[in-house]
Design a protein around this motif. Structure first.
Motif, PDB file in Angstrom:
ATOM      1  N   CYS A   1      36.967  25.173  66.937  1.00 59.18           N
ATOM      2  CA  CYS A   1      37.936  24.278  67.577  1.00 59.18           C
ATOM      3  C   CYS A   1      37.554  22.824  67.362  1.00 59.18           C
ATOM      4  O   CYS A   1      36.370  22.494  67.241  1.00 59.18           O
ATOM      5  CB  CYS A   1      38.004  24.536  69.087  1.00 59.18           C
ATOM      6  SG  CYS A   1      38.615  26.168  69.544  1.00 59.18           S
ATOM      7  N   GLU A   2      38.577  21.974  67.311  1.00 58.93           N
ATOM      8  CA  GLU A   2      38.370  20.528  67.224  1.00 58.93           C
ATOM      9  C   GLU A   2      39.277  19.851  68.242  1.00 58.93           C
ATOM     10  O   GLU A   2      40.332  20.367  68.607  1.00 58.93           O
ATOM     11  CB  GLU A   2      38.663  20.014  65.817  1.00 58.93           C
ATOM     12  CG  GLU A   2      40.108  20.228  65.388  1.00 58.93           C
ATOM     13  CD  GLU A   2      40.399  19.724  63.989  1.00 58.93           C
ATOM     14  OE1 GLU A   2      40.291  18.507  63.761  1.00 58.93           O
ATOM     15  OE2 GLU A   2      40.754  20.564  63.143  1.00 58.93           O
TER      16      GLU A   2
ATOM     17  N   CYS B   1      42.372  25.215  67.292  1.00 58.04           N
ATOM     18  CA  CYS B   1      41.392  26.253  67.004  1.00 58.04           C
ATOM     19  C   CYS B   1      41.899  27.114  65.846  1.00 58.04           C
ATOM     20  O   CYS B   1      43.037  27.589  65.890  1.00 58.04           O
ATOM     21  CB  CYS B   1      41.138  27.114  68.229  1.00 58.04           C
ATOM     22  SG  CYS B   1      40.581  26.170  69.669  1.00 58.04           S
TER      23      CYS B   1
ATOM     24  N   LEU C   1      35.746  24.566  73.322  1.00 56.33           N
ATOM     25  CA  LEU C   1      35.227  23.647  72.314  1.00 56.33           C
ATOM     26  C   LEU C   1      33.766  23.945  72.000  1.00 56.33           C
ATOM     27  O   LEU C   1      33.357  23.911  70.845  1.00 56.33           O
ATOM     28  CB  LEU C   1      35.387  22.192  72.776  1.00 56.33           C
ATOM     29  CG  LEU C   1      34.931  21.122  71.779  1.00 56.33           C
ATOM     30  CD1 LEU C   1      35.744  21.196  70.488  1.00 56.33           C
ATOM     31  CD2 LEU C   1      35.046  19.741  72.412  1.00 56.33           C
TER      32      LEU C   1
END
Length: 131
Positions: free
Chosen positions: A46-47, A60, A36
């Motif tokens: 990425c979340e 991602c 992250l």
């Protein structure tokens, strides 16, 4: 009151405690960012989709010519929502790999790598990290 445990159970408990200490001590000793925190050219890739006491799920995305700077992963399972071709650098060297849509993979140990999407389509992964 003193409790006497069978020697076999005492050895098993000792081994589990020792293994737990090793795993806790080894976590991110490299100083690298986690998936992250790592990005590409100062941009996040990425979340967080889910984060609870047992699991963190990341989504991602990598457009063509976008990668993921060198980072570490704790034990995880990953699933490819959309595949592409990647250049991967890790402890075994550098290689080019085509990752197809629907492909899954997992690691049971801490790992490090850097990746670059060298394909012509955007790749998307779900990464599920065990806590």
């Amino acid at each position: 009151m003193r409790i006497k445990l069978p020697l076999k159970i005492l050895y098993q408990v000792t081994f589990i405690c020792f293994l737990s200490l090793i795993l806790l001590h080894c976590e991110n000793q490299s100083g690298l960012p986690d998936p992250l925190e790592a990005g590409w050219n100062n941009e996040a890739v990425c979340e967080v989709i889910e984060d609870n006491e047992n699991l963190r799920v990341l989504k991602c995305s990598f457009a063509p010519n976008v990668g993921h700077e060198k980072h570490y992963h704790n034990p995880h399972f990953a699933y490819t929502l959309a595949g592409s071709k990647f250049r991967i650098k890790d402890t075994t060297g550098t290689r080019e790999v085509t990752v197809p849509t629907g492909y899954s993979f997992s690691k049971v140990e801490i790992s490090t790598h850097e990746v670059l999407n060298i394909g012509d389509s955007t790749a998307v992964f779900l990464i599920m990290e065990y806590k």
